[in-house]
Enzyme design. Structure first.
Site, PDB file in Angstrom:
ATOM      1  N   ASP A   1     -38.835 -90.030  17.357  1.00 31.72           N
ATOM      2  CA  ASP A   1     -38.957 -91.116  16.165  1.00 31.72           C
ATOM      3  C   ASP A   1     -37.880 -92.031  16.030  1.00 31.72           C
ATOM      4  O   ASP A   1     -38.134 -93.260  15.728  1.00 31.72           O
ATOM      5  CB  ASP A   1     -38.632 -90.225  14.922  1.00 31.72           C
ATOM      6  CG  ASP A   1     -38.821 -91.069  13.604  1.00 31.72           C
ATOM      7  OD1 ASP A   1     -39.651 -91.815  13.495  1.00 31.72           O
ATOM      8  OD2 ASP A   1     -37.748 -91.114  12.745  1.00 31.72           O
TER       9      ASP A   1
ATOM     10  N   GLU B   1     -44.335 -88.388  18.780  1.00 31.67           N
ATOM     11  CA  GLU B   1     -42.989 -88.585  18.917  1.00 31.67           C
ATOM     12  C   GLU B   1     -42.315 -87.526  19.611  1.00 31.67           C
ATOM     13  O   GLU B   1     -41.278 -88.126  20.451  1.00 31.67           O
ATOM     14  CB  GLU B   1     -42.303 -88.776  17.511  1.00 31.67           C
ATOM     15  CG  GLU B   1     -43.040 -89.803  16.709  1.00 31.67           C
ATOM     16  CD  GLU B   1     -42.450 -89.750  15.061  1.00 31.67           C
ATOM     17  OE1 GLU B   1     -42.539 -90.692  14.622  1.00 31.67           O
ATOM     18  OE2 GLU B   1     -42.290 -88.625  14.680  1.00 31.67           O
TER      19      GLU B   1
END
Length: 233
Positions: free
Chosen positions: A42, A114
């Site tokens: 992320d 992610e």
């Protein structure tokens, strides 16, 4: 699609296969799940997208750049990438073993993008994952219009349903939990009755949790539309 085929599809072959396996391991299947890699990915994704926007739009102010970045890294955008890469077939989730791919939660399908990014970053370096991610985002970059307002997810979901004469979404607080490390956490359920869909999310306050639930719901509806699934009314 096997993890071997995924590497062939993306053109990146792992030196540390354990990283690749962990990137798609749900907590129901093993204690060493994808979640730590998701946390890393992320942040890596945020840097890559921020750098791209900073260099591509030198005349835009910080506020606009922030809204564009939020649009590009939101669950809806990640779901599109996850579907293009067919990541749903790579996830190891005991609970969902043997069921159809769209039974997987949309939040999980977005999360593993992610975690995959985090795994590639650890297995290689920043320049490698940067080039890979920029390639994944080619469609989103072409469609990006700096003049768009980049409305928040709740507004987009409401306007989408209103334009079709469908009932507005409802948001229900399912629980609030006091966690020693994070403080109060709100658990929200979003319902769209015309589709019979529910999405759940959590956040540090009700507004954040509702926005997260709305993002997930938008992803669910977009996927349903692509599959030709019509609302119930």
């Amino acid at each position: 699609m096997s993890l071997e085929k995924l590497q062939q599809k993306t053109g990146y072959f792992f030196k540390q296969q354990k990283l690749l396996e962990t990137a798609f391991m749900h907590r129901s299947a093993a204690s060493n799940s994808y979640e730590r890699l998701e946390f890393l990915g992320d942040n890596v994704l945020g840097i890559i997208i921020s750098e791209y926007l900073y260099n591509t739009y030198p005349n835009l102010r910080e506020g606009k750049l922030s809204r564009m970045r939020a649009h590009l890294v939101c669950s809806v955008s990640l779901l599109k990438i996850s579907r293009r890469l067919e990541l749903y077939d790579c996830i190891t989730v005991r609970k969902f073993k043997g069921v159809k791919k769209y039974d997987l939660p949309s939040s999980l399908l977005a999360d593993v993008v992610e975690s995959f990014i985090g795994a590639i970053y650890l297995d290689s370096d920043y320049e490698t994952i940067r080039e890979i991610v920029l390639g994944w985002y080619e469609v989103e970059f072409r469609e990006l219009n700096p003049d768009d307002r980049f409305k928040d997810s709740k507004t987009v979901l409401q306007e989408k349903l209103q334009s079709r004469g469908q009932p507005l979404p409802t948001y229900v607080i399912e629980d609030t939990v006091e966690e020693e490390e994070y403080g109060k956490v709100f658990h929200i359920r979003c319902e769209v009755k015309s589709y019979g869909f529910e999405s759940k999310a959590e956040g540090a306050n009700r507004k954040v949790a509702e926005q997260a639930a709305a993002r997930i719901m938008l992803g669910m509806i977009n996927l349903a539309e692509k599959e030709g699934i019509e609302p119930k009314w």
